[in-house]
Design an enzyme around this catalytic site. Sequence first.
Site, PDB file in Angstrom:
ATOM      1  N   SER A 122      10.764 -51.222 -23.403  1.00  0.00           N
ATOM      2  CA  SER A 122      10.217 -49.671 -23.483  1.00  0.00           C
ATOM      3  C   SER A 122      10.600 -49.085 -22.243  1.00  0.00           C
ATOM      4  CB  SER A 122       9.137 -49.964 -24.028  1.00  0.00           C
ATOM      5  OG  SER A 122       8.113 -50.456 -23.203  1.00  0.00           O
TER       6      SER A 122
ATOM      7  N   HIS B 103       7.823 -55.356 -28.121  1.00  0.00           N
ATOM      8  CA  HIS B 103       7.604 -56.612 -27.356  1.00  0.00           C
ATOM      9  C   HIS B 103       7.462 -57.460 -28.602  1.00  0.00           C
ATOM     10  CE1 HIS B 103       6.595 -54.572 -23.259  1.00  0.00           C
ATOM     11  NE2 HIS B 103       7.720 -54.202 -23.766  1.00  0.00           N
TER      12      HIS B 103
ATOM     13  N   GLU C  26       0.501 -53.037 -25.738  1.00  0.00           N
ATOM     14  CA  GLU C  26      -0.195 -54.106 -25.158  1.00  0.00           C
ATOM     15  C   GLU C  26      -1.867 -53.942 -25.246  1.00  0.00           C
ATOM     16  OE1 GLU C  26       1.310 -53.932 -21.005  1.00  0.00           O
ATOM     17  OE2 GLU C  26       3.164 -53.633 -21.717  1.00  0.00           O
TER      18      GLU C  26
ATOM     19  N   GLU D  75       5.669 -60.820 -23.433  1.00  0.00           N
ATOM     20  CA  GLU D  75       4.749 -61.011 -22.332  1.00  0.00           C
ATOM     21  C   GLU D  75       3.873 -61.845 -22.437  1.00  0.00           C
ATOM     22  OE1 GLU D  75       3.798 -57.024 -21.219  1.00  0.00           O
ATOM     23  OE2 GLU D  75       5.823 -56.641 -20.628  1.00  0.00           O
TER      24      GLU D  75
ATOM     25  N   ASP E 243      -1.768 -50.689 -23.211  1.00  0.00           N
ATOM     26  CA  ASP E 243      -0.658 -49.673 -22.769  1.00  0.00           C
ATOM     27  C   ASP E 243      -0.108 -49.277 -24.217  1.00  0.00           C
ATOM     28  OD1 ASP E 243       1.691 -48.762 -22.109  1.00  0.00           O
ATOM     29  OD2 ASP E 243       2.724 -50.314 -21.313  1.00  0.00           O
TER      30      ASP E 243
ATOM     31  N   GLU F  27      -2.608 -46.726 -20.601  1.00  0.00           N
ATOM     32  CA  GLU F  27      -1.381 -46.318 -19.931  1.00  0.00           C
ATOM     33  C   GLU F  27      -0.590 -45.700 -21.144  1.00  0.00           C
ATOM     34  OE1 GLU F  27       0.390 -49.848 -18.368  1.00  0.00           O
ATOM     35  OE2 GLU F  27       2.432 -49.087 -18.646  1.00  0.00           O
TER      36      GLU F  27
ATOM     37  N   ASP G 151       3.212 -44.625 -17.245  1.00  0.00           N
ATOM     38  CA  ASP G 151       4.513 -45.451 -16.700  1.00  0.00           C
ATOM     39  C   ASP G 151       5.781 -44.904 -17.075  1.00  0.00           C
ATOM     40  OD1 ASP G 151       6.152 -47.441 -16.929  1.00  0.00           O
ATOM     41  OD2 ASP G 151       5.556 -48.700 -18.625  1.00  0.00           O
TER      42      ASP G 151
ATOM     43  N   LYS H 151       7.008 -50.037 -10.955  1.00  0.00           N
ATOM     44  CA  LYS H 151       7.891 -51.249 -11.433  1.00  0.00           C
ATOM     45  C   LYS H 151       9.112 -50.912 -10.300  1.00  0.00           C
ATOM     46  CE  LYS H 151       6.915 -51.458 -16.052  1.00  0.00           C
ATOM     47  NZ  LYS H 151       7.010 -50.563 -17.537  1.00  0.00           N
TER      48      LYS H 151
ATOM     49  N   HIS I  80       5.112 -56.280 -13.679  1.00  0.00           N
ATOM     50  CA  HIS I  80       6.322 -56.885 -14.208  1.00  0.00           C
ATOM     51  C   HIS I  80       6.850 -56.032 -15.220  1.00  0.00           C
ATOM     52  CE1 HIS I  80       3.867 -58.419 -18.229  1.00  0.00           C
ATOM     53  NE2 HIS I  80       3.792 -57.333 -17.960  1.00  0.00           N
TER      54      HIS I  80
ATOM     55  N   LYS J   8      -0.337 -55.936 -13.324  1.00  0.00           N
ATOM     56  CA  LYS J   8       0.040 -56.062 -14.724  1.00  0.00           C
ATOM     57  C   LYS J   8       1.120 -56.979 -14.822  1.00  0.00           C
ATOM     58  CE  LYS J   8       1.861 -53.270 -17.829  1.00  0.00           C
ATOM     59  NZ  LYS J   8       2.111 -52.218 -18.968  1.00  0.00           N
TER      60      LYS J   8
END
Length: 439
Positions: free
Chosen positions: A47, A163, A172, A213, A253, A295, A322, A347, A375, A398
């Site tokens: 994403s 994910h 998330e 994840e 997230d 997030e 993010d 990141k 990550h 994270k």
Amino acid sequence: MKIKKIHAREVLDSRGFPTVEVDLSIDDPRHPGELTTARAIVPSGASTGEGEALELRDGDKKRYQGKGVLKAVSHVREKIAPALVGRDFANQALLDDALRDLDGTPFKKNLGANALLPVSMAFARAQAQAQGIPTYRMLAQLFGSSGSTLPVPLMNIINGGKHADNGLAIQEFMIVPAGFTRFSEALRAGAEVFHRLKKILHDKGLSTGVGDEGGFAPVFEGERPHEQALLSIMQAITDSGYKPGIDIFLALDCAASEFCDESRQYNFEGRKRPAREMIDLYSQWVDTYPIISIEDGLSEHDWEGWAEATRAIGGRCQLVGDDLFVTNPAYLRKGIETKTANAILIKLNQIGTVTETLETMKLAAQSGYASITSHRSGESEDVFISELAVATDCGQIKTGSASRTDRIAKYNQLLRIEEELGERSRFAGKGAFRGLKGK
Ligand code: PGA
Ligand code: ZN
């Protein structure tokens, strides 16, 4: 630090798609005549934010569905290595300047961030090895920090969005074991809650298969699947003997760019909703559940929605950009100027070099924005982010759930660092978060 060798190869990430690994050798000052060699692997997102540096893919449909990285590998072998081997770089910033010059574009469009970053990371590691110190200490010297803070883990125990394949819009659902005095204790609590959640889902007849994840990816039937996810996690915390809002907190997230359409309507639980409605929902959740961090609650294109969310919730919850900031100091600066968000996800591969990543983190720290080292959903055994989180004393990491070795590798490295630092280590704990008061 004279570079003696740079070699790149195509390896696989945690999703079984190709990524770039680099081995870089420099003279070993401790053993004259010998080399010290360091290795690094770049991760890969699913994403992704539109403003990220380029991840160069071959596009050759006959290999790995077009996702091969042989072009990026050849850029390291044929462009970067010939230009850098034999040259002496006194520090990381000079090496990264040379990499940026070779590419020549702000978004690394010529060589690809996946060609530049593994060279940058491997050089950082090689420098540390040459000095006989751990990577986190070397990075701490660069950043001007103590390099002794173990981060609070934000552990993604229910996966949705891109994910997983379970119909949850929010990507998330994380547990945040901040109410402990040591990282190892926080990690233990997080892992225990993960296992308890597995039992709860199993007893409800839901799937306990995991997403990218390492979090569960159940299909919650019924009206409000997102609240069902929150309630299941709350129960897992309590059943494990921990107190939600004291020992363990929650974080989300939303990755909302993925469910926002062009007219800025959010496709959420069967209906299109304007930003205002999403903000009201988040606000209600923050009051009801011990959520301390959200997030990408709004789309990366919805700066107005973001500013409104910051006014409405920013005083009692960490709001993390993010996709909005993509680890880029220019976007972060815009956020600071417009009072948008109060934290940034970090990141390395969104920006493409170690030095630029540290610059962004420095700007965040100077502006009162929290940094969360992160990550990607496509990961590897590389543990550079564990080193970076401790080095910068950023206080939060994270890196997924308590499963999948690509995630556990990062946690295990933090356990080693905590042991190595011994008395000198501190755990960031609740102090790493804003908005904890009254929870
Ligand atoms: P990505 O997801 O690595 O797929 O971008 C992680 C995140 O959104 O934080
Ligand atoms: Zn995200």
